[in-house]
Design a protein around this motif. Sequence first.
Motif, PDB file in Angstrom:
ATOM      1  N   LYS A   1       3.667   6.948  -1.579  1.00 48.70           N
ATOM      2  CA  LYS A   1       3.234   6.320  -2.689  1.00 48.70           C
ATOM      3  C   LYS A   1       4.052   4.941  -2.695  1.00 48.70           C
ATOM      4  CE  LYS A   1       1.423   5.325  -6.979  1.00 48.70           C
ATOM      5  NZ  LYS A   1      -0.172   5.021  -6.996  1.00 48.70           N
ATOM      6  N   PHE A   2       3.259   3.649  -2.702  1.00 49.96           N
ATOM      7  CA  PHE A   2       4.169   2.359  -2.507  1.00 49.96           C
ATOM      8  C   PHE A   2       4.474   2.033  -4.237  1.00 49.96           C
ATOM      9  CE2 PHE A   2       2.623   2.406   1.571  1.00 49.96           C
ATOM     10  CZ  PHE A   2       3.479   1.753   2.435  1.00 49.96           C
ATOM     11  N   ASN A   3       5.870   1.372  -4.017  1.00 55.07           N
ATOM     12  CA  ASN A   3       6.297   0.764  -5.318  1.00 55.07           C
ATOM     13  C   ASN A   3       5.917  -0.640  -5.297  1.00 55.07           C
ATOM     14  OD1 ASN A   3       7.740   2.910  -6.394  1.00 55.07           O
ATOM     15  ND2 ASN A   3       9.129   2.721  -4.641  1.00 55.07           N
ATOM     16  N   HIS A   4       5.660  -1.092  -3.830  1.00 51.44           N
ATOM     17  CA  HIS A   4       5.284  -2.612  -3.635  1.00 51.44           C
ATOM     18  C   HIS A   4       3.847  -2.497  -2.733  1.00 51.44           C
ATOM     19  CE1 HIS A   4       9.055  -3.882  -5.489  1.00 51.44           C
ATOM     20  NE2 HIS A   4       9.639  -3.192  -4.517  1.00 51.44           N
ATOM     21  N   PRO A   5       2.605  -2.353  -3.358  1.00 58.66           N
ATOM     22  CA  PRO A   5       1.648  -2.183  -2.678  1.00 58.66           C
ATOM     23  C   PRO A   5       1.189  -3.524  -1.736  1.00 58.66           C
ATOM     24  CG  PRO A   5       1.224  -1.662  -5.138  1.00 58.66           C
ATOM     25  CD  PRO A   5       2.413  -2.096  -4.949  1.00 58.66           C
TER      26      PRO A   5
ATOM     27  N   LEU B   1       3.238  -4.897   0.075  1.00 58.24           N
ATOM     28  CA  LEU B   1       3.720  -4.508   1.446  1.00 58.24           C
ATOM     29  C   LEU B   1       2.793  -3.673   2.355  1.00 58.24           C
ATOM     30  CD1 LEU B   1       7.397  -3.463   0.757  1.00 58.24           C
ATOM     31  CD2 LEU B   1       6.604  -5.419   1.732  1.00 58.24           C
ATOM     32  N   LEU B   2       2.096  -3.101   1.608  1.00 64.21           N
ATOM     33  CA  LEU B   2       0.911  -2.141   2.509  1.00 64.21           C
ATOM     34  C   LEU B   2      -0.134  -3.293   2.763  1.00 64.21           C
ATOM     35  CD1 LEU B   2      -0.323   0.531   3.189  1.00 64.21           C
ATOM     36  CD2 LEU B   2      -1.111   0.747   1.005  1.00 64.21           C
ATOM     37  N   LEU B   3      -0.405  -4.008   2.000  1.00 65.15           N
ATOM     38  CA  LEU B   3      -1.623  -4.875   2.861  1.00 65.15           C
ATOM     39  C   LEU B   3      -1.252  -5.767   3.869  1.00 65.15           C
ATOM     40  CD1 LEU B   3      -3.178  -6.246  -0.824  1.00 65.15           C
ATOM     41  CD2 LEU B   3      -3.656  -4.277   0.615  1.00 65.15           C
ATOM     42  N   GLU B   4       0.254  -6.294   3.730  1.00 67.86           N
ATOM     43  CA  GLU B   4       0.792  -7.051   4.803  1.00 67.86           C
ATOM     44  C   GLU B   4       0.951  -6.257   5.956  1.00 67.86           C
ATOM     45  OE1 GLU B   4       5.095  -9.146   5.697  1.00 67.86           O
ATOM     46  OE2 GLU B   4       4.433  -9.035   3.504  1.00 67.86           O
ATOM     47  N   ALA B   5       1.274  -5.006   5.717  1.00 70.77           N
ATOM     48  CA  ALA B   5       1.420  -4.220   7.126  1.00 70.77           C
ATOM     49  C   ALA B   5       0.013  -3.906   7.751  1.00 70.77           C
ATOM     50  CB  ALA B   5       1.973  -3.028   6.706  1.00 70.77           C
TER      51      ALA B   5
ATOM     52  N   ILE C   1       6.095   1.453   9.325  1.00 67.37           N
ATOM     53  CA  ILE C   1       7.500   2.035   9.021  1.00 67.37           C
ATOM     54  C   ILE C   1       8.245   0.746   8.459  1.00 67.37           C
ATOM     55  CG2 ILE C   1       9.249   2.526  10.347  1.00 67.37           C
ATOM     56  CD1 ILE C   1       7.735   3.753  12.476  1.00 67.37           C
ATOM     57  N   GLY C   2       8.187  -0.221   8.777  1.00 72.29           N
ATOM     58  CA  GLY C   2       8.732  -1.432   8.390  1.00 72.29           C
ATOM     59  C   GLY C   2       8.545  -1.510   6.772  1.00 72.29           C
ATOM     60  N   ALA C   3       7.206  -1.289   6.439  1.00 71.13           N
ATOM     61  CA  ALA C   3       6.721  -1.589   4.907  1.00 71.13           C
ATOM     62  C   ALA C   3       7.644  -0.367   4.158  1.00 71.13           C
ATOM     63  CB  ALA C   3       5.368  -1.663   4.912  1.00 71.13           C
TER      64      ALA C   3
END
Length: 1470
Positions: A1188-1192, A1194-1198, A1355-1357
């Motif tokens: 569960k992403f606290n900063h979504p 980052l998920l889009l960027e990844a 993984i970085g995200a």
Amino acid sequence: MASVDGAQHVTRKYQEEMLNESVKRNIIVVLDTGSGKTLIAALRLKLEVERQASLGTRKVSWFLVPTVALCQQQSDVLKKILPCGVDYISGGKEPDKWTNPALWRQIVTVNQVIVSTHQVLLDALRHAYLNLGRDIGLLIFDEAHHALRGHPYNRIMREFYDPLPAGERPHILGLTASPMNVEYVDRYVGCADADDAGRILEQNLMCRALTTQQNEEELKTFVFPPTFKHVVYRYASGNQLTPSLRSLETVYNDLEINDDPFVRKLRRDLNQPGLDELERQRIEVRLAKAVRKKNTVTHETMKKLLSSARDTFFELGPWATDWFIAHSVDKLRRPIDASQEFSFFESKRSTEETRYLREVLGEVYVARPAETPEAVAEGLAPQTEALIRVLLEEKETAQTNGDPYSGIIFVTLRTAALLLAKVISLHPATRDKFRVGHLVGWSNDERRRNVLDLLVGAGSEQEQEHTLENFRSGELDLLVATSVLEEGVDVPICGSIVRFNPPPNITSWVQSRGRARAQRSSFVVMFSDLARGDETVEKWQRLEDDMNAKYKAAMRERAVGEPQKEGNQRHFKVEETGALLTLDNATSHISHFCDKLPHSAYARMVPIYDVFPPDGFMEPVASGQHLPPLKTESKLFGCTLTLPNVVPRELRKFETPMIHLSEKAAKRQVAFEAYQRLFHAGLVNPNLLPLRPADDPELKAMTGPSEKRQSMAAVVSQMDAWKFVSDDLRADEYWRSDIEVEGVGKAQMYTKVQPPLAITELTLYDRVVPHRIVVRSTDKVTLSEDEVRIARASTRQLWWSVYGRHMSWDRTDFVHFFIFPWEEPGSSWRPEWAEDTLSVPLPDIVDRFGLITDLFTVRDSRNAERSRYEWYNFQRWRMEPLTEDEAKDLEKRYPRVPEDEPLEPPFLEVVKLRRQANHFAPDDTSASQKSKIRILHPRFCLVDLLPPALGRLSLFLPSILRDMQATVIGRHVHNRLFAGALLSQVPLLDARTAITTPLTGDLVNYQRVETLGDCALKFLTSVQLLDMHPDWHEGYLTMAKDHVVSNANLARAAVHINLAQWIIRDRVVARKWHPPLVNPLPEPPKQEPATGAAPTGKKKKENQNQDPTLSTKVLADVVESLIGAAYENCGYDAAIGMLQHFIIGVPASIAWKPVSERVRSIVNRIEPLPNGYPEDYVHTLEDILGHKFNHPSLLLEALTHANYTGDVHTVSYERLEFLGDSLLDNVVTERVYRSPRRLPPVLMTRCRIATVNTEILAFCCASLCATQDVHSVQRVESSADGAEIITTQRLVRLPTFLRMSNIAMLDVVRQYTAGVERAHADIQEKLLHGKTFPWTELFSLRAPKFLGDIVESLIGAIYLDTNGDMTACERFVERLGILPVLRHLIEDEVDVRHPLTVLGEHAAKSQGKLKYAFVSEGPTLTCSISLNGELIVSMEGDSGALKAREELKVRAAAQAYNIIKRRLASTAST
């Protein structure tokens, strides 16, 4: 129709159009080859001659050409057209006479038109023979596209045209078919943009480049573009060299420069008496240069001959190679008077050199091939065979169309021109179908000619011109030529042009293709199967189409926009350098900036201009009308510029409002604003070019010339641990240690150096028998002088029996001395002798004590020299008679025994004393080899007094001392580098391990912890750089990281702190070891002891220093191992503390900061998720990933690929991938390192490679999936609405969520995921339960790299989203399935070797030569593997598929190894 000197020349409308424009202003006529540009120039010359006559002036018109060949050709053409004096001047036309100023005045007086090469006019102007403003009224530049940089065309303009007042400048007319030298612009200006390229040419010639605007259709009726074809042939790299070529190669390689007559003559000159010092220095310089460069006539001649012969072999084949070698050797060995046409070459050689060259050539085996059609046909290379087929097809096509055949074959090599013509004239398929000649060009300057002119039979200028005339007249219908025929030279209309070698650049491409001018012509380019021909052709075609389209559009744009000067004066000047950004060059700067961004297979880095209103455009002006002024009510335009998403989000989008009168003006304005912003953000350097390594202090330091790592570095010697005497010791105080070797004996050691540990336990091996060693260090003790003297004497006896060869008997100043029980229980014979006696005659002992058995070493006194170096271990007394063979051996050993004193029992059975090289590891080899029993007679033996137990102890002591020394050095390192509250927690023995090299032979060395440290260093560097440079794209980050972690940089850091003093690299070599002395300087040997006493040792340097150089790889490895030791015990903060001891890549002003601080800084810069983004997309992804992403965002960027254009707020995943790559390595490497199996380094590396490669990452990526609800409307008659929503579920895989804007990439994802679905169960089973890693199955899926990349970016995200929680990353890697696979590989000892590795290891083990060969025929790619010339396997695949070559190679290697294994098994069973 134009009339010139009574002759009627039909002119075309487009020619008249260009002529009229040339009268109005200076122009460059841009028309295709064959369109009649020379006639336009002739008509312009006629008008200029008439104008000069009407003005009553005598200025000449000067027609400039780039080559000598064009001078006479254009002069002859103009003479036939113009009714005035026409002459030509070239460097080859009596060059010496052109130094006469009067002659120049005469030539411009009697002629109205002069044709010359560019250099002739430039030299005349520079020498003031001519004055441009006074003497010349019209300058015509043929092939005007050369007017760039330092070319004489440009120099004439800059040096002599620019300074003239406007009223004195001559008119300019340029002629070219290729107005833009794109290679020049791309190389020197930085933007391969057609508009800029044309502008540079215009600026240099002060002209407007024009092509027909009103008569394009008429031009098309006279210019016929050829049909393009390309042919792929198999490159002949694997063919066996001919005996002649092998012989030539051997002779050349065996040449000795010091035997060369030129070198010998220089040496003789140096010995001439009376030679002044200056002349001596000159000769020495010439001699040194000749020896170093091997540039004597003979060496250079042989080098050129060999190079040409090798090229001939691979391009034309064995027959042409042998013919060329025989032909060349004959010519080079010909007497001087028989080679007058090449006297230039003979003049370079002295008689002695000529003789020497002939002698060298005489050693070459010359095979003279038969000049028969059959012989030629059998000895062709694949490239020439393909050419023959092409020629026959081209000839047949011409005949079918009813056209006369004429063709040109363009070659790169001059030798190929001659030899191809020879082959074609003899080959059975072509000899009766083609009338062939060859042309290689000619230089009248003998200084520019070389041996190749002799070898290829270039002929004279007249002979070359005769060949051209025969081709023009039709006597020859095929010409083989070098690039000399590409440009300018007048040749007849050709229907077939073949490039035997691909054009080197686009200009050559355009010009050679332009020779195909027939209505039905073809242009064929040949490529080897090793070349990427399709890509090259596509590149050239794209460049040319882009060039032409942009150029014509640029001319139209200029034509429309000229009256409007909107904003042209706006500029931005960099005060530091004076670099200027203007509206005119802003768009090209932006294009160049994007072009320098990191590219990928599916992402082109280009700027995107969105002009609004989108349908706004200006109507073209009708043909023949004057340009109307722009009206104020014209539409206004605005523009948005979007840069690629690898650029920081705040620098991606720029906009200019609708205030511009044209689309181009709007684009220029927005590009101007964007480039200023990029400059202020630091992504553009002060020269207004994209940031390069040289522009940023960090990047510059990271990519300078010092980056090339030297193999060795000058270092300090390894620390002598026993030199550091305790400061608080009195002269009579010593540190005592009790040494016990289990099952061997005990001793007390005394030294001035404090032992490192209170108790040291280790295991040493006597061959394969382990012995537990315990060293207990006690407190300081006091010894009297007598005790010390006795102890030192005892120590000497302890050492001498085994190591005396490297000792001096009189030296007893040992660093360590020992006290031990001298007498063994039950022995009473040793105390009878003095303490300074080492050995006594055995008969003396036998006489007094009988046949004693407690003996250790015995020496044969019959050979005094041998007795000093050969020690034997006593085995037993031999009472039995000797065998016949033993008796013979004994007679050889004692040849001078008197007959009346025969050798009778008892004898001694002994074995040679063997010193084990390394007691730290079992010596299985030595244990399996039984020492040979030797027979000695006691009459001739000396016996050492050392008891056997002490003798065995002395064998172990060097290893014990070596271990203690290593620990002492480890203590120094621990005190210096592991200081502080955190680092001090690292155990001393771990610090010692980190500095112990494999060279020592110790069981434990730095290799394992170095692997861990390497991984930790890469991760720490990645985090530091990611935070320090938020605007750097992945390319800069990788460049910087590679520098920081490079061996070269780490080695420099190690040298900086003198790390080498602590690096343990010495090895105990038993046969060379000697006890360390307090004063290691050697002393002269003294008189040997009296009879029966020990001899003095040979003079020997003691305690020699370590080699002052050390491998830079070792230095770098130790740095990494120290980092690894800190990280292993105390985590990343400790590793940061260790890094702070070194200067590694980061400026001193920016310290290595804790990881938590860096991560916090990065997280604080994370942007929130854009508004309106569908939440179900994010939620589904979170379900798949299990996080569960606290900063979504980052998920889009990844998951955003660099080609994605649908989101200007999110950057692409490369920066996250940069971080995730090191994180994944870290997770895997740490698991491998901490495995209970304690894998050796090679297995650690193999396990890591098996679990972090693209194939398995992409497989794991495609394996991650989740169910998703799908809602659809179906017709239902029973429903009130007639329809209802049906919800079903489908399986969605992670790759489908990748954000991309490339259709081809989408197809790749679909194909790959479909393949994974089919093979998933089988591959998963082998990954988790197989005994060998499924490399072949994974490669068969042909994984795209970007799927592996997004695993790393995710993984970085996750790492950043959790504020640096490594366990969150581990959970995701576990969910991916990587860690379960890794556990299986380690616990079940899976064979993870790559098929290529396995096959290569087998070939190396059997000393075989392994060869891979690929052949592509249409859609089929074939891979063949042979071992020692024997074909093992041949396998076919799809040549057009993604990663087809790599996948096919892996499959073939796996199959080849299986075949070899079956053969070996069959042989073994037989």
